[in-house]
Design an enzyme around this catalytic site. Structure first.
Site, PDB file in Angstrom:
ATOM      1  N   ARG A   1       0.911  -1.158   0.000  1.00  0.00           N
ATOM      2  CA  ARG A   1       0.000   0.000   0.000  1.00  0.00           C
ATOM      3  C   ARG A   1       0.934   1.187   0.000  1.00  0.00           C
ATOM      4  O   ARG A   1       1.690   1.394   0.933  1.00  0.00           O
ATOM      5  CB  ARG A   1      -0.887  -0.044   1.247  1.00  0.00           C
ATOM      6  CG  ARG A   1      -1.762   1.181   1.437  1.00  0.00           C
ATOM      7  CD  ARG A   1      -2.867   1.281   0.398  1.00  0.00           C
ATOM      8  NE  ARG A   1      -3.641   2.502   0.631  1.00  0.00           N
ATOM      9  CZ  ARG A   1      -3.368   3.669   0.053  1.00  0.00           C
ATOM     10  NH1 ARG A   1      -2.357   3.794  -0.797  1.00  0.00           N
ATOM     11  NH2 ARG A   1      -4.101   4.721   0.322  1.00  0.00           N
TER      12      ARG A   1
ATOM     13  N   HIS B   1       1.553   7.200   1.588  1.00  0.00           N
ATOM     14  CA  HIS B   1       0.356   8.052   1.592  1.00  0.00           C
ATOM     15  C   HIS B   1       0.155   8.653   2.973  1.00  0.00           C
ATOM     16  O   HIS B   1       0.842   8.295   3.927  1.00  0.00           O
ATOM     17  CB  HIS B   1      -0.879   7.242   1.183  1.00  0.00           C
ATOM     18  CG  HIS B   1      -1.263   6.179   2.180  1.00  0.00           C
ATOM     19  ND1 HIS B   1      -0.624   4.971   2.256  1.00  0.00           N
ATOM     20  CD2 HIS B   1      -2.212   6.147   3.155  1.00  0.00           C
ATOM     21  CE1 HIS B   1      -1.153   4.239   3.229  1.00  0.00           C
ATOM     22  NE2 HIS B   1      -2.118   4.930   3.796  1.00  0.00           N
TER      23      HIS B   1
ATOM     24  N   HIS C   1      -3.264  10.486   5.568  1.00  0.00           N
ATOM     25  CA  HIS C   1      -4.703  10.736   5.720  1.00  0.00           C
ATOM     26  C   HIS C   1      -4.884  12.114   6.339  1.00  0.00           C
ATOM     27  O   HIS C   1      -4.384  12.373   7.433  1.00  0.00           O
ATOM     28  CB  HIS C   1      -5.341   9.675   6.609  1.00  0.00           C
ATOM     29  CG  HIS C   1      -5.066   8.285   6.130  1.00  0.00           C
ATOM     30  ND1 HIS C   1      -5.656   7.752   5.017  1.00  0.00           N
ATOM     31  CD2 HIS C   1      -4.209   7.335   6.587  1.00  0.00           C
ATOM     32  CE1 HIS C   1      -5.203   6.527   4.822  1.00  0.00           C
ATOM     33  NE2 HIS C   1      -4.319   6.244   5.755  1.00  0.00           N
TER      34      HIS C   1
ATOM     35  N   GLU D   1      -4.738   6.552  11.997  1.00  0.00           N
ATOM     36  CA  GLU D   1      -4.928   5.168  11.545  1.00  0.00           C
ATOM     37  C   GLU D   1      -4.460   4.198  12.617  1.00  0.00           C
ATOM     38  O   GLU D   1      -3.340   4.310  13.111  1.00  0.00           O
ATOM     39  CB  GLU D   1      -4.140   4.952  10.247  1.00  0.00           C
ATOM     40  CG  GLU D   1      -4.103   3.503   9.765  1.00  0.00           C
ATOM     41  CD  GLU D   1      -3.368   3.353   8.436  1.00  0.00           C
ATOM     42  OE1 GLU D   1      -3.529   4.229   7.559  1.00  0.00           O
ATOM     43  OE2 GLU D   1      -2.613   2.372   8.284  1.00  0.00           O
TER      44      GLU D   1
ATOM     45  N   HIS E   1       3.016   7.347   5.565  1.00  0.00           N
ATOM     46  CA  HIS E   1       3.316   5.946   5.870  1.00  0.00           C
ATOM     47  C   HIS E   1       3.106   5.054   4.656  1.00  0.00           C
ATOM     48  O   HIS E   1       2.503   5.464   3.663  1.00  0.00           O
ATOM     49  CB  HIS E   1       2.472   5.463   7.052  1.00  0.00           C
ATOM     50  CG  HIS E   1       0.990   5.615   6.869  1.00  0.00           C
ATOM     51  ND1 HIS E   1       0.340   6.819   7.073  1.00  0.00           N
ATOM     52  CD2 HIS E   1       0.035   4.743   6.499  1.00  0.00           C
ATOM     53  CE1 HIS E   1      -0.952   6.664   6.844  1.00  0.00           C
ATOM     54  NE2 HIS E   1      -1.168   5.408   6.478  1.00  0.00           N
TER      55      HIS E   1
ATOM     56  N   GLU F   1     -11.342   7.900   0.546  1.00  0.00           N
ATOM     57  CA  GLU F   1     -10.235   8.118  -0.382  1.00  0.00           C
ATOM     58  C   GLU F   1     -10.069   9.604  -0.697  1.00  0.00           C
ATOM     59  O   GLU F   1      -8.994  10.056  -1.059  1.00  0.00           O
ATOM     60  CB  GLU F   1     -10.451   7.316  -1.663  1.00  0.00           C
ATOM     61  CG  GLU F   1     -10.576   5.817  -1.417  1.00  0.00           C
ATOM     62  CD  GLU F   1      -9.484   5.260  -0.523  1.00  0.00           C
ATOM     63  OE1 GLU F   1      -8.348   5.738  -0.584  1.00  0.00           O
ATOM     64  OE2 GLU F   1      -9.774   4.343   0.256  1.00  0.00           O
TER      65      GLU F   1
END
Ligand code: MN
Ligand code: MN
Length: 346
Positions: free
Chosen positions: A52, A55, A57, A62, A101, A124
């Site tokens: 993954r 990115h 948020h 998280e 992360h 998203e």
């Protein structure tokens, strides 16, 4: 929306997933699951060598829990420190809101993990990927920033990668920070499964990780609850947090009591998500024949609950006699102490 129409159940693992080489993801934000206002969650699987991508948020921290497989996560803090940790089943991570992360499977088998976000509007739209950022920045700026030629910049993805698939890092390079298992808490990793659980004999057990055990986890508390067949996580509520549940195995019934004569009773099985608004009364009963295991997240770093048995036990008999209009002999039968989990009735 009328609260009578609300459902507190979402069949997450039945959702059509987002798929790409390297990974599979199913998410439940408030858009999918209207009750889920204060927390959102994701079930993600990374294939061997799957990643993954880098990115962040914008609107949520998280919290992660590994169900199967192993992974390596990288994280950068705004103070410039960076971290690489390896995770195995039963391990938890916490990444503060906005910190960059990446997650990568490290074994020869799929890695399946659950993500919990402390904002139901997590989506998203609020997730920013490194490839998307670079692809939407003028090429000259990227070249100057990264010290590349324009030809080299042209090698970079022209849209968001989201998942990436590469060589399986299942070698010594994967273990950038060797660990001794069950090792202890690192800044971002807490080995929840290694914790000695709170055991209620014949009824169930609970492991709990709040900011007391895991200091960085200031906005989320996690719990792993196991109920024996027929056992009841007793009627209770949480004064300070909403509750998000992922049913790992078994089956259960939950009623969410919303005051004003309104309550919703639903049945849950493996792969389902449940939700309880802050302050709403609820219980969870194992209605199956196997142990019911539930991963739970709360959107507070402090765990608080008020359990019915404990509350009643804190009152003089005459209060209960008058409140319920029942005789003293019946009041004497009440538990008189906190049960937390009641065993099956024989
Ligand atoms: Mn993330
Ligand atoms: Mn609860």
């Amino acid at each position: 929306m009328q609260k009578q129409q609300l459902s507190f159940k979402y069949e997450l693992e039945k959702k059509v997933p987002r798929l790409a080489p390297g990974g599979i993801t199913r998410g439940a934000s408030v858009n999918d699951f209207p009750a889920s206002v204060g927390l959102a969650g994701v079930s993600m699987r990374l294939q061997p060598g799957g990643m993954r991508e880098l990115h962040w948020h914008a609107n949520a921290a998280e919290w992660g829990y590994v169900l199967t497989g192993s992974m390596r996560n990288t994280l950068v803090h705004p103070d410039g420190t960076s971290y690489i940790d390896n995770f195995e089943p039963g391990d938890v991570w916490y990444f503060p809101r906005g910190y960059g992360h990446a997650l990568e499977a490290t074994g020869n088998t799929e890695c399946h993990f659950i993500l919990i976000f402390d904002n139901g509007n997590f989506s998203e739209d609020h997730t920013f990927s490194v490839t998307d950022f670079i692809a939407h920045t003028p090429k000259e700026i990227v070249a100057q920033n990264l010290g590349l030629t324009l030809e080299e910049v042209a090698l970079l993805p022209t849209k968001e990668a989201y998942f990436a698939l590469g060589a399986n890092p299942d070698d010594s390079a994967a273990i950038a920070q060797p660990r001794t298992y069950p090792a202890l808490t690192s800044t971002h990793r807490y080995p929840l499964h290694a914790q000695a659980p709170r055991v209620i004999p014949g009824a169930g057990k609970q492991r709990l990780v709040s900011q007391n055990e895991f200091p960085i986890s200031k906005t989320i508390t996690g719990s792993l609850l196991e109920l024996e067949p027929g056992a009841l996580r007793e009627m209770h509520w949480h004064p300070n947090a909403d509750e998000w549940q992922y049913y790992i195995s078994g089956s259960a019934e939950m009623t969410v009591f919303l005051a004003e004569a309104t309550a919703v009773t639903e049945q849950f099985s493996a792969g389902d998500v449940g939700y309880v608004p802050m302050g709403a009364g609820h219980y969870i009963k194992n209605i199956g024949t196997e142990v019911c295991r539930i991963l739970i997240g709360f959107n507070s770093g402090n765990y608080e609950s008020i359990d019915l048995s404990e509350w009643l036990a804190a009152n003089p008999d005459d209060v209960l006699i008058t409140n319920f209009g029942i005789p003293a002999e019946v009041v004497k039968k009440l538990p008189g102490r906190k049960l937390f989990i009641a065993p099956a009735t024989s």
